[in-house]
Scaffold this motif. Structure first.
Motif, short mmCIF file in Angstrom:
data_model
loop_
_atom_site.label_atom_id
_atom_site.label_comp_id
_atom_site.label_asym_id
_atom_site.label_seq_id
_atom_site.Cartn_x
_atom_site.Cartn_y
_atom_site.Cartn_z
N SER A 97 0.86 -1.20 -0.02
CA SER A 97 -0.02 0.08 0.21
C SER A 97 0.91 1.28 0.01
CB SER A 97 -0.81 0.06 1.07
OG SER A 97 -1.59 1.04 1.26
N ILE A 98 1.87 1.32 0.74
CA ILE A 98 2.65 2.45 0.85
C ILE A 98 3.48 2.74 -0.39
CG2 ILE A 98 5.25 3.18 1.59
CD1 ILE A 98 4.41 1.76 4.09
N VAL A 99 3.79 1.60 -1.33
CA VAL A 99 4.47 1.98 -2.51
C VAL A 99 3.28 2.80 -3.48
CG1 VAL A 99 4.75 0.67 -4.63
CG2 VAL A 99 5.66 -0.35 -2.59
N PHE A 100 2.00 2.12 -3.50
CA PHE A 100 1.09 3.01 -4.26
C PHE A 100 0.86 4.31 -3.77
CE2 PHE A 100 0.35 -1.32 -5.66
CZ PHE A 100 0.15 -1.03 -7.18
N ILE A 101 0.92 4.49 -2.56
CA ILE A 101 0.76 5.80 -1.96
C ILE A 101 1.84 6.76 -2.56
CG2 ILE A 101 0.88 7.20 0.33
CD1 ILE A 101 -0.99 4.82 1.54
N CYS A 102 3.08 6.10 -2.16
CA CYS A 102 4.39 7.07 -2.77
C CYS A 102 4.22 7.44 -4.19
CB CYS A 102 5.63 6.20 -2.24
SG CYS A 102 5.93 6.13 -0.72
N ILE A 103 3.73 6.42 -4.94
CA ILE A 103 3.64 6.86 -6.36
C ILE A 103 2.48 8.18 -6.44
CG2 ILE A 103 2.49 6.08 -8.60
CD1 ILE A 103 3.71 3.16 -7.84
N ASN A 104 1.33 8.10 -5.72
CA ASN A 104 0.31 8.89 -5.75
C ASN A 104 1.16 10.40 -5.34
OD1 ASN A 104 -1.66 7.76 -7.02
ND2 ASN A 104 -3.15 7.98 -5.40
N ILE A 105 1.74 10.44 -4.16
CA ILE A 105 2.51 11.45 -3.89
C ILE A 105 3.39 12.12 -4.77
CG2 ILE A 105 4.04 12.42 -2.17
CD1 ILE A 105 3.04 10.55 -0.03
N LEU A 106 4.16 11.14 -5.29
CA LEU A 106 5.37 11.67 -6.28
C LEU A 106 4.85 12.03 -7.76
CD1 LEU A 106 8.09 9.26 -5.32
CD2 LEU A 106 8.02 11.53 -4.73
N LYS A 107 3.76 11.29 -8.30
CA LYS A 107 3.08 11.55 -9.37
C LYS A 107 1.56 11.47 -9.35
CE LYS A 107 2.83 9.63 -14.03
NZ LYS A 107 3.01 8.55 -15.02
N PRO A 108 0.88 12.55 -8.69
CA PRO A 108 -0.33 13.01 -8.49
C PRO A 108 -1.09 13.18 -9.90
CG PRO A 108 0.77 15.03 -8.06
CD PRO A 108 1.80 13.96 -8.22
N GLU A 109 -2.19 12.65 -9.92
CA GLU A 109 -2.98 12.86 -11.41
C GLU A 109 -3.89 14.02 -11.31
OE1 GLU A 109 -2.48 10.61 -13.75
OE2 GLU A 109 -1.34 9.09 -12.82
N ILE A 110 -4.41 14.28 -12.57
CA ILE A 110 -5.32 15.64 -12.22
C ILE A 110 -6.77 15.12 -11.74
CG2 ILE A 110 -6.61 17.11 -13.80
CD1 ILE A 110 -4.42 16.87 -16.14
N HIS A 111 -6.96 15.92 -10.77
CA HIS A 111 -8.22 15.61 -10.08
C HIS A 111 -9.24 16.90 -10.07
CE1 HIS A 111 -6.45 12.18 -8.00
NE2 HIS A 111 -5.32 12.73 -8.03
N ASN A 112 -10.11 16.86 -11.14
CA ASN A 112 -11.13 17.90 -11.21
C ASN A 112 -12.60 17.30 -11.30
OD1 ASN A 112 -11.51 17.10 -13.98
ND2 ASN A 112 -9.55 18.01 -14.45
N LYS A 113 -13.47 18.24 -11.57
CA LYS A 113 -14.84 17.77 -11.41
C LYS A 113 -15.46 17.30 -12.63
CE LYS A 113 -15.71 21.16 -7.75
NZ LYS A 113 -16.87 22.11 -7.00
N ALA A 114 -14.50 17.29 -13.75
CA ALA A 114 -15.03 16.98 -15.11
C ALA A 114 -15.33 15.44 -15.05
CB ALA A 114 -13.98 17.32 -16.14
N LEU A 115 -16.24 15.15 -15.83
CA LEU A 115 -16.44 13.51 -15.86
C LEU A 115 -17.09 13.55 -17.18
CD1 LEU A 115 -16.25 11.31 -13.91
CD2 LEU A 115 -18.53 11.38 -13.39
N MET A 116 -16.65 12.77 -17.92
CA MET A 116 -17.24 12.52 -19.40
C MET A 116 -18.48 11.75 -19.20
SD MET A 116 -14.56 9.34 -20.67
CE MET A 116 -15.43 9.51 -22.41
N PRO A 117 -19.45 11.95 -20.46
CA PRO A 117 -20.71 11.46 -20.54
C PRO A 117 -20.61 10.15 -20.14
CG PRO A 117 -20.58 13.06 -22.12
CD PRO A 117 -19.03 12.79 -21.72
N ALA A 118 -19.79 9.23 -20.70
CA ALA A 118 -19.91 7.77 -20.64
C ALA A 118 -19.54 7.10 -18.81
CB ALA A 118 -18.94 6.97 -21.46
N LEU A 119 -18.94 8.20 -18.17
CA LEU A 119 -18.91 7.94 -16.97
C LEU A 119 -19.86 8.42 -16.22
CD1 LEU A 119 -14.94 8.67 -16.57
CD2 LEU A 119 -16.02 6.42 -17.10
N GLN A 120 -20.86 9.11 -16.79
CA GLN A 120 -22.07 9.59 -15.65
C GLN A 120 -23.12 8.52 -15.78
OE1 GLN A 120 -23.00 13.55 -17.15
NE2 GLN A 120 -21.04 14.17 -17.11
N SER A 121 -22.72 7.13 -15.26
CA SER A 121 -23.53 6.44 -15.28
C SER A 121 -23.49 5.77 -13.69
CB SER A 121 -23.04 5.20 -16.21
OG SER A 121 -23.71 3.82 -15.87
#
Length: 262
Positions: A97-121
């Protein structure tokens, strides 16, 4: 609540998980469970607050799915520890779990409110959450398999390899449920249940690989080492299915599952 708070929640959660792992080795089961559960509650609180902040399930980007995986790994370790009392499983699940947490800390993704129509399910959240739980259980089985092959090295203890079996049974069951919900979602969003998209193809490869492990364990009990190597190979396929697919040329511009790279 925004992503900037993640590191604080993560550090405290990891601290609780480490204490829980240490307590497990000290044979203090109640304390081990308590500290691990506290870490899970804290980490889960961040996920819920982020969900409210984004006004959508935090499941769109790879970073967001890693967030769930980092949560479900210690959860799977805790369930395994409570059920089968293998004290080392909490340490191994925490490390992964720490490995994946460190990846998220070092390489965060874009976290915004946008959600494409296909995902609005309505199928979006349950499909991904079910898959992340399945991946965590199968990750725990891989940890156990690696422990048996390279650390303990002796396969005479049938209880530990049966632990692998039980984790695979649970993980594969949830993976199957995830594939079914995904098929229903695909029918709603794109008009067909299955299209042999690169992601779907690797999902099928992964599913059949774990099924092969189960058949080998049922039909050939004495092939324990071979079955464990198949288990680890299956976990490699799982990683390919989860995030490796995004780097395949065949998926670029044609896969309906590359939205999480945005």
């Amino acid at each position: 609540m925004n992503w900037d708070w993640f590191i604080y929640f993560a550090i405290l959660s990891v601290l609780f998980w480490i204490i829980g792992s240490w307590k497990a080795f000290k044979e203090a089961k109640k304390s081990a469970c308590t500290f691990t559960a506290l870490g899970l509650i804290l980490f889960g609180t961040f996920i819920i607050l982020l969900w409210f902040s984004l006004e959508r399930p935090p499941l769109r980007t790879m970073g967001e799915t890693r967030l769930w995986y980092s949560f479900f790994l210690p959860f799977a370790g805790l369930v395994t520890y409570i059920r089968w009392r293998y004290k080392w499983i909490l340490s191994f699940s925490t490390i992964l779990s720490i490995v994946f947490i460190c990846i998220n800390i070092l390489k965060p993704e874009i976290h915004n409110k946008a959600l494409m129509p296909a995902l609005q399910s309505p199928w979006f959240a349950p499909h991904v959450i079910i898959y992340m739980f399945a991946y965590a259980m199968l990750g725990a089985s891989a940890i156990t398999g690696g422990y048996l092959l390279w650390i303990k090295k002796s396969l005479s203890d049938t209880k530990e390899i049966f632990l692998c079996d039980n984790l695979v049974y649970v993980g594969l069951s949830f993976m199957t449920l995830g594939m079914l919900t995904g098929a229903l979602w695909a029918k709603e969003a794109w008009g067909h249940y299955w299209s042999w998209d690169p992601k779907e193809t690797w999902a099928a490869v992964t599913w059949f690989s774990y099924l092969s492990y189960i058949h080998l364990r049922i039909g050939m009990h004495n092939k324990r080492r071979v079955s464990l190597y198949i288990l680890l190979l299956s976990f490699v396929f799982l990683q390919m299915c989860w995030w490796g697919i995004n780097y395949l040329p065949s998926a670029q511009g044609s896969s309906i599952h590359t939205y999480n790279m945005n």
